[in-house]
Design an enzyme around this catalytic site. Sequence first.
Site, PDB file in Angstrom:
ATOM      1  CE  LYS A 112      18.144 -59.438   1.760  1.00  0.00           C
ATOM      2  NZ  LYS A 112      18.866 -58.700   2.752  1.00  0.00           N
ATOM      3  CE  LYS A 137      13.996 -60.214   2.519  1.00  0.00           C
ATOM      4  NZ  LYS A 137      14.591 -59.397   3.236  1.00  0.00           N
ATOM      5  NE  ARG A 194      15.714 -53.327  -1.724  1.00  0.00           N
ATOM      6  CZ  ARG A 194      16.216 -53.978  -2.607  1.00  0.00           C
ATOM      7  NH1 ARG A 194      16.159 -53.518  -3.823  1.00  0.00           N
ATOM      8  NH2 ARG A 194      17.022 -55.195  -2.524  1.00  0.00           N
ATOM      9  CD  GLU A 238      25.967 -67.938  -0.242  1.00  0.00           C
ATOM     10  OE1 GLU A 238      26.097 -67.931   1.058  1.00  0.00           O
ATOM     11  OE2 GLU A 238      26.378 -66.920  -1.006  1.00  0.00           O
ATOM     12  CE1 TYR A 246       7.256 -56.521   6.739  1.00  0.00           C
ATOM     13  CE2 TYR A 246       7.014 -58.110   4.799  1.00  0.00           C
ATOM     14  CZ  TYR A 246       7.958 -57.120   5.428  1.00  0.00           C
ATOM     15  OH  TYR A 246       9.373 -56.937   5.365  1.00  0.00           O
ATOM     16  NE  ARG A 285      20.517 -53.489  -1.068  1.00  0.00           N
ATOM     17  CZ  ARG A 285      19.419 -53.025  -0.512  1.00  0.00           C
ATOM     18  NH1 ARG A 285      18.482 -53.812  -0.500  1.00  0.00           N
ATOM     19  NH2 ARG A 285      19.525 -51.870  -0.003  1.00  0.00           N
ATOM     20  CB  CYS A 340      21.418 -55.716   6.999  1.00  0.00           C
ATOM     21  SG  CYS A 340      22.422 -55.555   5.448  1.00  0.00           S
ATOM     22  CB  CYS A 386      23.939 -55.107   2.522  1.00  0.00           C
ATOM     23  SG  CYS A 386      22.329 -55.089   1.869  1.00  0.00           S
ATOM     24  CB  SER A 397       7.651 -55.906   1.180  1.00  0.00           C
ATOM     25  OG  SER A 397       8.579 -55.814   0.106  1.00  0.00           O
TER      26      SER A 397
HETATM   27 ZN   LIG Z   1      21.126 -55.022   3.681  1.00  0.00          ZN
END
Ligand SMILES: [Zn+2]
Length: 341
Positions: free
Chosen positions: A204, A262, A214, A247, A327, A231, A120, A130, A288
């Site tokens: 996403k 995601k 971020r 998609e 994570y 975004r 990305c 992006c 996250s």
């Molecule tokens: Zn991105």
Amino acid sequence: MPFPQERPRRMRRTEALRRLVRETTLAPDDLVWPLFVLPGKQVRNPVKSMPGVFQLSVDELVAEAQAGYAAGVRSVILFGIPEKKDAVGTGAWDEAGVVPRAVRALKEQVPGMVVMTDVCMCEYTDHGHCGVLKQPKAGGPGQELVVDNDATLPLLAKEALAHARAGADVVAPSDMMDGRVAAIRTALDEEGYGDVPILSYAAKFAGAFYGPFRDAAESAPREGPGIPKDRKGYQMDPANAREALREVALDVAEGADMVMVKPAVPYLDIVRQIRDRFDVPIAAYHVSGEYAMIKAAAEKGWIDEERVMLETLLCIRRAGADLVLTYHARDAAAVLTGKPR
Ligand SMILES: [Zn+2]
């Protein structure tokens, strides 16, 4: 009791019986561990909003991956934090950049590890979007800038190629530009990387669960004149499920080997609908914000971290995900294998 013979509880009486009829399993092999790499040596910056997560220089990243491997982790996905950012994200296809260097080091020093790379532009652009920005034609004057879909495609292809040349096992475009899977597939094939699979972030969603990431990837959109503040112009609307299927269909048609949803837990219905309609492997990214909520509640002593972690990952699998990016990967693998973390 009209049907006394119907008693599902009978099969829950002992752990051995429960194991016998268990429908879903969770194993270290199912997990992918996201890692953040930045320039320098012996750098290990804790990410404040994500306890246990660090920005790592290549040497530290190798050590981290080795520890993860010892605990049972078999896949990582890399995110790069470059030295310099610019308007078009030049650092993204720098073959001497942090991600290609990290890939080469991992392939050499942790040879059993599957190394995926996030593809990305947002970590590499100074505006944090992006793709490259342009003045829109539609809508008249005074509009904010928009991401130029078609001008971004060759840049993503160059980035994926740089990762493949470094030895990446899988490239994973997360930008949500239309047509990027085909652009990347073509570029890889033309250069002789026909065997490198593409894991596309097919669905996403633009939402609030990425906040801590971020901080970690230093990729939040920057404030500035004309720069879109979020975004939503290219990532999906959290309200839409049918669009996610569209998609996925497009990405599969373009050559995606695996598709991703995601975030994970708030979107498990999407995972299930994709599972029911497509046969490609599905990944779900436990992001996250989802991780931070578990960590924060555990820190307060309000939940049992280990049990909530394993239950969450298991339920993502039950919804239909083959692999889970999380994570928690090292901790979960250590619990599952009984090895030290
Ligand atoms: Zn991105």
